[in-house]
Design an enzyme around this catalytic site. Structure first.
Site, PDB file in Angstrom:
ATOM      1  N   ASP A  85       0.734  -1.237   0.143  1.00 12.17           N
ATOM      2  CA  ASP A  85      -0.139  -0.004  -0.024  1.00 12.17           C
ATOM      3  C   ASP A  85       0.840   1.356   0.085  1.00 12.17           C
ATOM      4  OD1 ASP A  85       0.644  -0.718   2.676  1.00 12.17           O
ATOM      5  OD2 ASP A  85      -0.622   0.799   3.571  1.00 12.17           O
ATOM      6  N   GLU A 178       0.253  -1.383   5.513  1.00  7.68           N
ATOM      7  CA  GLU A 178       1.260  -1.084   6.533  1.00  7.68           C
ATOM      8  C   GLU A 178       0.991   0.430   6.916  1.00  7.68           C
ATOM      9  OE1 GLU A 178       5.150   0.748   7.803  1.00  7.68           O
ATOM     10  OE2 GLU A 178       3.714   1.562   5.993  1.00  7.68           O
TER      11      GLU A 178
END
Length: 382
Positions: A85, A178
């Site tokens: 991400d 994350e």
């Protein structure tokens, strides 16, 4: 595929994390993360990796099997992690461009007058003569953490193309979300992954290395007031909103992250004293750990991942700059779960900003360090 083209390919997929879906417990929080994981899985298949598993959470793992003779003593299994991400600070599609840097400012977007200014980012001067990957100023670059994915995949490609490089089992993992509380790492099954140690690639400029970070936790403070009619309020009325305001005002503003550097600690003592100000039961506190300092998992005999990284940096003529991370990263959670996991640079700068940029030579160096970590791990046991 060369490493720059590989990285640019990843930037074409929008993997912005979704705070709303993440808060609802959805993983991955954005569809693009699964799209990217599927692309990486296909690339791993093309490289003939083994044990490729893509889960419905977008957690992707794979193994490069050992190529040393069976008669050789067991070589520890090293692993590498990157996250899929990108930060929610910007959600626009990335329009990356590679520019030769000859010094001075870099115009990112002529129409909108967006410029990466050397006066504001003086470290640019370190990259004169290099090619630098930037955006058009309307989005993040996504080098956090697609530069890591490119570096790891290019390292696997290098090892497959050079079978004379002896290595033990090498494991790789790509995890989602994350950027909102290390959610992918928290969901990661360290035991079934079965690696001996690992490295995340989720740091900044070339040479940086992290083996220490903040201990982080959550604090929920509840203020309980007491209503009373103004006629009889003296000594009885307690306004919970004003109590909260007063509590906040007592926090030392000068110790906020934007004003400090290095290491600091504060909170519990002041919280414990509040009952003396407002009476028993006026304030309650619930504290919970979020992640620990990775240094706790890299002490004594467990410090060898640091030593291996130092040698890998040195082999590439890179001066290691070990810094404490003022925050956390996936490796903190993985280390806490029993997989010692310090953090290697990706080479990128200005994470979470439209001014994020990635010098090409730094990206190449990150991948070279990964290869040398693998080589050194084997050499120490051959």
């Amino acid at each position: 595929m060369n490493i720059v083209d590989r990285f640019l390919q990843y930037t074409h997929i929008n993997t912005t994390t979704s705070r709303e879906k993440g808060a609802a417990g959805i993983m991955p929080s954005s569809d693009g993360q699964m799209v990217l994981a599927q692309l990486i899985a296909k690339e791993l298949e093309a490289l003939d990796m083994k044990d490729i598993v893509l889960r419905d959470t977008a957690i992707l793992t794979a193994t490069l099997p050992s190529n040393v003779p069976a008669s050789v003593q067991a070589i520890p299994t090293v692993s590498f992690f990157a996250h899929l991400d990108t930060s929610a600070e910007q959600s626009n599609d990335t329009k990356a461009q590679v520019v030769p840097y000859n010094g001075g400012d870099i115009c990112l977007n002529t129409e909108q007058g967006i410029t990466l200014k050397e006066a504001e980012f003086p470290e640019l001067a370190n990259y004169v003569g290099d090619d630098i990957i930037v955006t058009d100023g309307t989005s993040l670059l996504g080098a956090d953490d697609k530069a890591a994915i490119a570096a790891i995949m290019h390292a696997l490609q290098t090892l497959k193309a050079n079978p004379d490089i002896l290595h033990g089992d090498v494991k790789v993992a790509f995890v989602p979300d994350e950027e909102q509380g290390l959610r992918g790492a928290k969901a990661f099954d360290v035991e079934s992954f079965d690696a001996d140690f690992g490295y995340t690639l989720d740091c900044c400029g070339i040479g940086e290395f992290v083996h220490e970070n903040w201990n982080a936790g959550d604090a929920v403070i509840t203020f309980t007031g007491q209503s009373a009619h103004p006629m009889s309020a003296k000594g009885k009325l307690k306004n919970s909103l004003l109590m909260a305001h007063q509590f906040i005002s007592m926090l030392p503003a000068g110790e906020a992250p934007q004003y400090t550097e290095g290491r600091m600690a504060f909170l519990q003592t002041m919280s414990n004293n509040c009952a003396g100000l407002w009476g028993e039961g006026s304030v309650s506190i619930h504290l919970a750990d979020r992640y620990e300092n990775v240094a706790n998992s890299l002490e004594g005999d467990a410090s060898f991942p640091i030593d291996i990284a130092k040698e890998a940096y040195a082999r590439n003529d890179i001066q290691m700059n070990a810094i404490p991370m003022r925050g956390g990263y996936d490796g903190a959670v993985l280390s806490q779960k029993g997989l010692p996991c310090p953090n290697i640079f990706t080479g990128a700068h200005n994470f979470h900003s439209i001014y994020e940029y990635l010098p090409v030579k730094s990206l190449q160096a990150a991948s070279a360090v990964v290869v040398d970590v693998i080589k050194i791990t084997a050499e120490r046991h051959l």
